[in-house]
Write a protein that holds these residues in place. Structure first.
Motif, PDB file in Angstrom:
ATOM      1  N   ARG A 200     -12.469   2.874  10.011  1.00  0.00           N
ATOM      2  CA  ARG A 200     -13.425   3.585   9.162  1.00  0.00           C
ATOM      3  C   ARG A 200     -14.805   3.592   9.824  1.00  0.00           C
ATOM      4  O   ARG A 200     -15.522   2.582   9.812  1.00  0.00           O
ATOM      5  N   ASP A 202     -17.521   5.002   8.863  1.00  0.00           N
ATOM      6  CA  ASP A 202     -18.626   4.793   7.935  1.00  0.00           C
ATOM      7  C   ASP A 202     -18.892   3.299   7.701  1.00  0.00           C
ATOM      8  O   ASP A 202     -20.038   2.847   7.705  1.00  0.00           O
ATOM      9  N   VAL A 203     -17.816   2.531   7.565  1.00  0.00           N
ATOM     10  CA  VAL A 203     -17.959   1.093   7.312  1.00  0.00           C
ATOM     11  C   VAL A 203     -18.542   0.406   8.548  1.00  0.00           C
ATOM     12  O   VAL A 203     -19.469  -0.406   8.453  1.00  0.00           O
ATOM     13  N   LYS A 206     -22.268   1.360   8.878  1.00  0.00           N
ATOM     14  CA  LYS A 206     -23.137   0.839   7.824  1.00  0.00           C
ATOM     15  C   LYS A 206     -23.399  -0.667   7.959  1.00  0.00           C
ATOM     16  O   LYS A 206     -24.520  -1.131   7.723  1.00  0.00           O
ATOM     17  N   THR A 247     -18.185  -2.517  -0.260  1.00  0.00           N
ATOM     18  CA  THR A 247     -17.495  -1.921  -1.415  1.00  0.00           C
ATOM     19  C   THR A 247     -16.632  -0.712  -1.020  1.00  0.00           C
ATOM     20  O   THR A 247     -15.863  -0.202  -1.826  1.00  0.00           O
ATOM     21  N   GLU A 248     -16.795  -0.263   0.215  1.00  0.00           N
ATOM     22  CA  GLU A 248     -16.091   0.959   0.633  1.00  0.00           C
ATOM     23  C   GLU A 248     -14.597   0.732   0.829  1.00  0.00           C
ATOM     24  O   GLU A 248     -13.809   1.661   0.730  1.00  0.00           O
ATOM     25  N   GLY A 335      -8.346   4.764   1.165  1.00  0.00           N
ATOM     26  CA  GLY A 335      -9.641   4.105   1.358  1.00  0.00           C
ATOM     27  C   GLY A 335      -9.602   2.601   1.165  1.00  0.00           C
ATOM     28  O   GLY A 335     -10.626   1.981   0.915  1.00  0.00           O
ATOM     29  N   LYS A 357      -8.930  10.185   0.977  1.00  0.00           N
ATOM     30  CA  LYS A 357     -10.308   9.917   0.551  1.00  0.00           C
ATOM     31  C   LYS A 357     -11.188   9.613   1.755  1.00  0.00           C
ATOM     32  O   LYS A 357     -12.372   9.346   1.595  1.00  0.00           O
ATOM     33  N   VAL A 358     -10.594   9.600   2.931  1.00  0.00           N
ATOM     34  CA  VAL A 358     -11.363   9.174   4.108  1.00  0.00           C
ATOM     35  C   VAL A 358     -11.586  10.309   5.117  1.00  0.00           C
ATOM     36  O   VAL A 358     -11.945  10.051   6.261  1.00  0.00           O
ATOM     37  N   LYS A 361     -14.218  10.457   7.975  1.00  0.00           N
ATOM     38  CA  LYS A 361     -14.773   9.099   8.159  1.00  0.00           C
ATOM     39  C   LYS A 361     -13.938   8.248   9.119  1.00  0.00           C
ATOM     40  O   LYS A 361     -14.158   7.048   9.221  1.00  0.00           O
TER      41      LYS A 361
END
Lengths: 513, 309
Positions: A200, A202-203, A206, A247-248, A335, A357-358, A361
């Motif tokens: 992921r 995004d994770v 971040k 939380t992702e 996700g 949902k990913v 990402k």
């Protein structure tokens, strides 16, 4: 004539027929075109297929070749329910229109395909003319039952493999096309999924700084990342999820550790990365052999890998023990997981906004390095022809093979909504739009989402990063022993030491060593 | 007297096929010729495969090699000394014991309940029968979806109370989950058989018991159960046979795992036969299952006969 005499004569005739049948050698295959006398083999002409893609080798036949000469012949294709077969089935009218050959494509799970092909070969029948020749479960065991495709490819009056054999990735051709030696070409590369690391983006973007602050190194998955770091990162993510910081996702990692073939694949990545293997022979995964020698699971590398895998699974999402590759992909698409070793062709599913949902990402990388290298298991398959088919059926099947594995069809499969598979032809990767599709955010990557994983996959195909499992006739049995014993270990029923011991004993018994 | 002679003259050839009929020799009776097609069919689809199975159990019969070769008792030795064989039988026994107990308890209970319903008896029975019409493979798929830890209904319900579950991937819950799927599918069969038995109960006996002042429970214990006991045993026998060759749901849901915890004898047989393609060992395994099935069948029949006496 008395009834008894008639019976005796009939029995005698039957015995003679059976005896002569048993003694007679196999009749040579007629590979010539039906109108061979009207063919000029020195001049090649483009086949009457429409929609040629510029830059790719075209399907050609010698001048005078009648593409409709097998009109009315029916061929049955048996295949695993993989994207290439779905895409070909959806576009089969393109082939049928040109050749007049009726093609029935039957798709099942791999286990069913293996069973059906085995029964067909055992009966020496040709219910299936074109066979999905999985190199480990079908080709290695039944290589004697396939037609030598060189006979057709070298026949001057028939169409040849467009672009030549050299357009296939050499290692893939070795694994998927031959068994034991290179004398006979038994199948042509058809699909080629490879395991790489999905993560992921995004994770990882971040929480990069937070991780760096706490652990002191850049955690972004990339070539060179180690399995120890992977474990460390998974554990850290789990901890942060518990603390409510992340939380992702719900878990750092997920694995395909169901008591199934997927578990063997998942574990093999680590085993090979640490320099281990199931047998000692080096060419066992490519050309294959019927005599693999003694099991190498007694090695230090094997034990270390088993121990590490056991430890890793304790940090993996609990669902891992019931997931095969599909279950893992579903969890990743939902996700739940930050990173997972997965077959690259799930990229299309991850990028599908309706199923995932990913979408947008997901990043891809080579699998982590072990003590020796990064090992990415290759799972491709070829297609071959059943030698018990009639000569006309064999020739019709050859035309199908030429079409189905051609660069043009491979490109079509890549673009198909139903397929989205990975081309087996090097020439396809030279196309400008295919190159563009490997970059995230491009229009081409949206059209061909599997390409997003291709940069990593192309690296994974390099000899030093690829892992090919043993290609031996006993593999289905050994595979079962490996995943069953590993499953027992993961469930806490036995120690890693007991696991390698059990696998070694069973493997040696299966191979007669 | 004349009649007697005619009857005897007609009977004689039937009773002594192969002797003189109307002055010429008849080798086979009419009955034999009429039965011949079905006998051939039986031989082809049942007797020959059975004999071939016995033959195969003494052969090295693997598809990866050439013609089968005689290997004596090796297959039997391999099968009987294999831990998985005995462990699979153990799991089959647990499966049969738990599954059958639940199926009998719920199935018989439901049959009794439907039997005493004043209205809509047929409608409820039909609705209750629905799982029976679902193919076992579909039951496996349904189970897999419902128990899926990512999107399954049960995982979602457990999550509501803060529990993360992994039912099919857990050694202690996978087999119970599969047993429950089986119970869901096959309990209606027990209900149907027992309900048919209840409907054939003699009204007079029940009425007599009622007139004598026996309450429902006493009538159930002393009249109804003794009268339908053979029907219940029959239902039990049918399900027992079925459970021994149970494979479909396991194949779809767990593939015998995790850690072999759902590998019952039927699955083990399927694995040896079709995954390993070791037909010699598979034949020996199949014959061992046949022996157990015949033994259990005989015990049931003996028990039923005891009841009759």
């Amino acid at each position: 004539m008395k009834r008894r005499t008639v019976f005796q004569i009939t029995a005698l005739v039957l015995v003679i027929i059976m005896f002569t049948g048993a003694c007679s050698s196999e009749a040579p295959i007629d590979t010539k075109s039906k109108n061979a006398d009207k063919i000029n083999p020195n001049k090649l002409v483009d086949a009457p297929f429409e929609g040629w893609v510029e830059g790719l080798p075209k399907i050609q036949a010698p001048e005078g070749f009648d593409w409709k000469q097998f009109k009315g012949v029916q061929i049955n294709v048996i295949s695993e329910n993989t994207p290439p077969s779905s895409a070909l089935a959806a576009n089969i009218e393109k082939f049928e229109k040109v050749t007049g050959i009726k093609v029935n494509i039957e798709q099942s799970d791999l286990g069913t395909v293996v069973e059906k092909v085995g029964l067909d070969f055992n009966a020496k029948s040709a219910k299936y003319h074109v066979i999905y020749a999985d190199p480990y479960q079908i080709l290695a065991k039944y290589s004697e039952h396939f037609v030598d495709l060189n006979l057709f490819n070298k026949e001057p009056t028939m169409p040849h493999i467009p672009g030549g054999l050299e357009d296939f990735v050499p290692t893939q051709l070795e694994v998927l096309g031959y068994m034991g030696n290179k004398e006979k070409l038994l199948a042509l590369p058809y699909d080629n999924p490879t395991m790489v690391l999905a993560y992921r983006k995004d994770v990882f973007e971040k929480y990069k700084d937070l991780f760096m602050k706490e652990k002191g190194y850049d955690w972004t998955p990339r070539p060179g990342m180690t399995w120890d770091q992977y474990y460390d990162i998974a554990k850290w993510i789990n901890q942060k999820v518990k603390e409510g910081v992340i939380t992702e996702v719900k878990y750092g990692t997920g694995h395909q550790a169901k008591q199934y073939d997927s578990l063997m694949c998942d574990f093999s990545n680590i085993l090979a990365a640490n320099g281990g293997d199931y047998f000692g022979r080096k060419d066992i995964g490519t050309i294959g052999t019927i005599d693999p020698g003694k099991s190498a699971m007694t090695s230090k590398q094997a034990l270390e890998s088993v121990k590490f895998y056991n430890q890793l699974l304790k940090e993996a999402a609990p669902g891992s023990t019931s997931w095969d590759w599909n279950g893992l992909a579903e969890a990743f698409a939902a996700g739940e997981i930050a990173m997972a070793p997965e077959w690259h062709e799930f990229s299309a599913m991850f990028e599908n906004k309706e199923k995932s949902k990913v979408a947008g990402k997901v990043g891809w990388s080579l699998l982590p390095k072990g003590k020796v290298r990064s090992a990415n298991i290759f799972g491709g398959t070829g297609i071959g022809i059943n030698k018990y088919a009639s000569d006309d059926e064999k020739k019709a099947a050859w035309l199908f093979l030429v079409w189905a594995t051609s660069p043009q069809s491979q490109y079509m499969i890549l673009k198909s909504d139903l397929g989205g598979s990975t081309p087996t032809r090097s020439s396809v990767y030279e196309l400008p739009d295919v190159k563009k599709g490997m970059e995230p955010g491009t229009k081409e990557s949206e059209e061909m989402p599997n390409l997003l994983s291709m940069k990593s996959v192309l690296k994974a195909w390099e000899a030093e990063n690829a892992y090919m499992r043993p290609k031996i006739p006993q593999w289905p049995q050994i595979d079962t022993y490996v995943f069953t014993e590993l499953s027992k270990m993961i469930a806490g029923k036995q120690s890693p030491e007991q696991t390698v011991k059990a696998i070694t004993e069973m493997v040696d018994e299966a191979t007669g060593n | 007297m004349r009649l007697d002679i005619k009857v005897n003259a007609y009977r004689k050839p039937l009773e002594t096929a192969g002797t003189l009929v109307h002055g010429r020799r008849k080798k086979w009776s009419t009955e034999f010729w009429m039965l011949l097609p079905s006998m051939i069919l039986l031989a082809v689809i049942s007797i020959f495969p059975f004999l071939y199975m016995i033959y195969a159990s003494f052969m090295d019969y693997s598809l990866s090699f050439d013609e089968p070769t005689f290997n004596g008792m090796k297959n039997w030795e391999k099968v009987l000394t294999n831990d998985t064989f005995w462990a699979s039988w153990g799991r089959t026994a647990v499966y049969a014991l738990c599954g059958l107990s639940l199926e009998m308890l719920i199935g018989v209970g439901m049959a009794l309940l439907i039997y005493v319903l004043p209205k809509a008896r047929n409608l409820i029975l039909t609705l209750w029968m629905i799982p029976l019409f679902v193919a076992p493979v579909v039951v496996g798929l349904l189970g897999r979806f419902l128990l899926n830890s990512t999107y399954g209904l049960y995982a979602w319900l457990f999550r509501l109370i803060g529990v993360e579950t992994e039912i099919l991937g857990n050694v202690s819950t996978a087999l119970p989950a599969i047993i429950l799927m089986d119970v869901w599918e096959w309990t209606p069969l027990i209900t149907m058989i027992v309900f048919a038995g209840l409907q054939s109960l003699p009204e007079e006996v029940l009425e007599a018991a009622e007139v004598d002042g026996a309450g429902y429970v006493r009538r159930l214990i002393h009249v109804i159960f003794p009268l339908i006991s053979r029907t219940i045993l029959l239902a039990l026998l049918i399900r027992m046979m079925d459970i021994l060759r149970f494979v479909d749901t396991i194949k779809i849901t767990t593939e015998g795992g995790p850690a072999d915890s759902t590998k019952v004898i039927g699955y083990h047989l399927m694995e040896v036969a079709f995954r390993f393609q070791d037909f010699g060992s598979a034949a020996a395994l199949g014959l061992s299952m046949l022996v157990v099935t015949i033994f259990l069948g005989q015990q049931f029949v003996r028990f039923m006969r005891k009841g009759e006496e």
